[in-house]
Design a protein around this motif. Sequence first.
Motif, mmCIF file in Angstrom:
data_model
loop_
_atom_site.group_PDB
_atom_site.id
_atom_site.type_symbol
_atom_site.label_atom_id
_atom_site.label_comp_id
_atom_site.label_asym_id
_atom_site.label_seq_id
_atom_site.Cartn_x
_atom_site.Cartn_y
_atom_site.Cartn_z
ATOM 1 N N TYR A 1 0.838 -1.213 0.000
ATOM 2 C CA TYR A 1 0.000 0.000 0.000
ATOM 3 C C TYR A 1 0.865 1.252 0.000
ATOM 4 O O TYR A 1 0.605 2.211 -0.751
ATOM 5 C CB TYR A 1 -0.916 -0.037 1.215
ATOM 6 N N ALA A 2 1.919 1.258 0.806
ATOM 7 C CA ALA A 2 2.818 2.406 0.846
ATOM 8 C C ALA A 2 3.529 2.590 -0.490
ATOM 9 O O ALA A 2 3.644 3.710 -0.999
ATOM 10 C CB ALA A 2 3.838 2.240 1.973
ATOM 11 N N ASN A 3 3.996 1.493 -1.075
ATOM 12 C CA ASN A 3 4.727 1.614 -2.335
ATOM 13 C C ASN A 3 3.813 2.038 -3.475
ATOM 14 O O ASN A 3 4.227 2.789 -4.368
ATOM 15 C CB ASN A 3 5.414 0.294 -2.681
ATOM 16 N N TRP A 4 2.564 1.575 -3.459
ATOM 17 C CA TRP A 4 1.611 2.024 -4.479
ATOM 18 C C TRP A 4 1.358 3.525 -4.358
ATOM 19 O O TRP A 4 1.327 4.246 -5.356
ATOM 20 C CB TRP A 4 0.287 1.252 -4.344
ATOM 21 N N ARG A 5 1.218 4.015 -3.135
ATOM 22 C CA ARG A 5 0.956 5.452 -2.955
ATOM 23 C C ARG A 5 2.143 6.301 -3.388
ATOM 24 O O ARG A 5 1.965 7.384 -3.954
ATOM 25 C CB ARG A 5 0.607 5.740 -1.492
#
Length: 529
Positions: free
Chosen positions: A464-468
Amino acid sequence: MKTKLKYSVLVLSVIALVLTSCKKFGDTNIDPSRSSNLDPVLQLTNVQLRFSGDLEVNEKLGLVFTMPLVQQIGGIWLNRNGQFYIYDRNYLSSLWSNTYNNDVVNIVDAVTRTNGKPDKTNLNAICRIMKVYEFARLTDVYGDIPYSQAGKAFSDGIVRPVFDKQEDIYNDFFKELKEAAAQLDASKDAVSGDLFYNGNVESWKKFANSLRLRYAMRLVKVNPEKARTEAVAAYQSGVFASNSEICKLVHQDVQNTYTDVRGNAISAAFCQSEVIPRVQSTFVEQLRSTNDPRLPRLIRYYKDIINRPFDRLDITDQVKAQIGYYGVPSNQYIWDGWLDAITINVPGAGNIQAVNNDQKAQLANFMIRNNAPFLHLTYAEVELLLAEATIRWGVNFGGTAAQHYAKGVEAAMGQLSLFPGGPTISQAEIDAFIQGNGLVPGREIELINRQLWIALLLNGPEAYANWRRTGFPALIPATTAESSIPTIPRRFEYPIFELEQNAENAAVAVAALGAGGNTWTNRVWWDKQ
């Protein structure tokens, strides 16, 4: 790192009592009955084990929200909040309340107890690294959070801590990781009770530097120069160089409850579901469209048996022969897009009916075993981040972007063999995939992060962090008539109890979020639009 959990239920019960507190953050860390001589080793062990063994946190953070949000897992009722963006304040608050009331209290206290102790310099350094790792998960999800004063109610009487700005928190992360890595010295104290690396200081140095690289790359949108400087420094200090160096925790073969943390909590969340979560079509299509050799290993069909996932009949070959690989569309439950029963012939079982649920693809059993390792930070992630950093800045990190990309993909495929019963993908298959799916000029960052999205399967918060931070893969919002908002959430909202009990400090953090305030559509500092 091949550390296994060797602690008895009795020892774990003792650890579970280490610094617990009431549910209200305003009272966190006040425990007049607590021993002033508590062993910081037990505190470290407790925090490490709970990170991936706490079912309450990992179920809500991973299975309910982040894995469905990034369109890896979905389809069942438990996935609906993350999959369709259905608001639930209780679920959004779980990470905050459980981490601050347990793990933050312990790791902050462990660092305090070991500060300045000449016979505990390595233990102190390891606890400092673990403290960064714990707080990073919190700030990446919520944004500005209590940091510098957090966990200090008992030691300093601070029951309403200030909210530090995420930028300041990240700056301190880089300082702490650099100093802690430098502090580690094999000639100093031996650290027992370490479930990550069994006290190996060289491994901890590489973990600290690899974390520094991960957090440096968080800043590529908001402060690219700082990101570059920290990424270069992390690489030069020494990051993971093989799958043998990754940070993982090998859990016991125990089906966790909400009080037992010995098994893998992500697996427990999967296996206790009456209907096991399915794989979303977005993820299946990524593997299928690239002829990824992981597809037949990761994605399977089973004849379900309620609450007995490992007794199920594998019917992959027979179902695939009729319908191919069929995931759950991102905007559907498992019962939507109903599929009529098909007749299949399974050796040893004869002709059987595969009904709708049987025709919706799942993760292979080896991925969700109770003793599956939790992969905290991998060599695959390091190499893919170095590939991206090379593209962004043209810096030589010991190879070309294509070379780092190839190493990252190979490592990601290789890490499947770390799971009990996991497959070994042949070098010929890996080489063929890389040859057919190389970096395309102008799309390098997208393709690199699509591979990182696959490599981070089952680590929902990190995916989720890397997608954001990158926007890849480019996900289409999965809105339905049930959705509370029309777009994919960008953060978790602060809990209501924090807004009430720490109102003055929380109000500053809410105001800093801008228009709308404490909403899950606003962004954390590094997630610059």
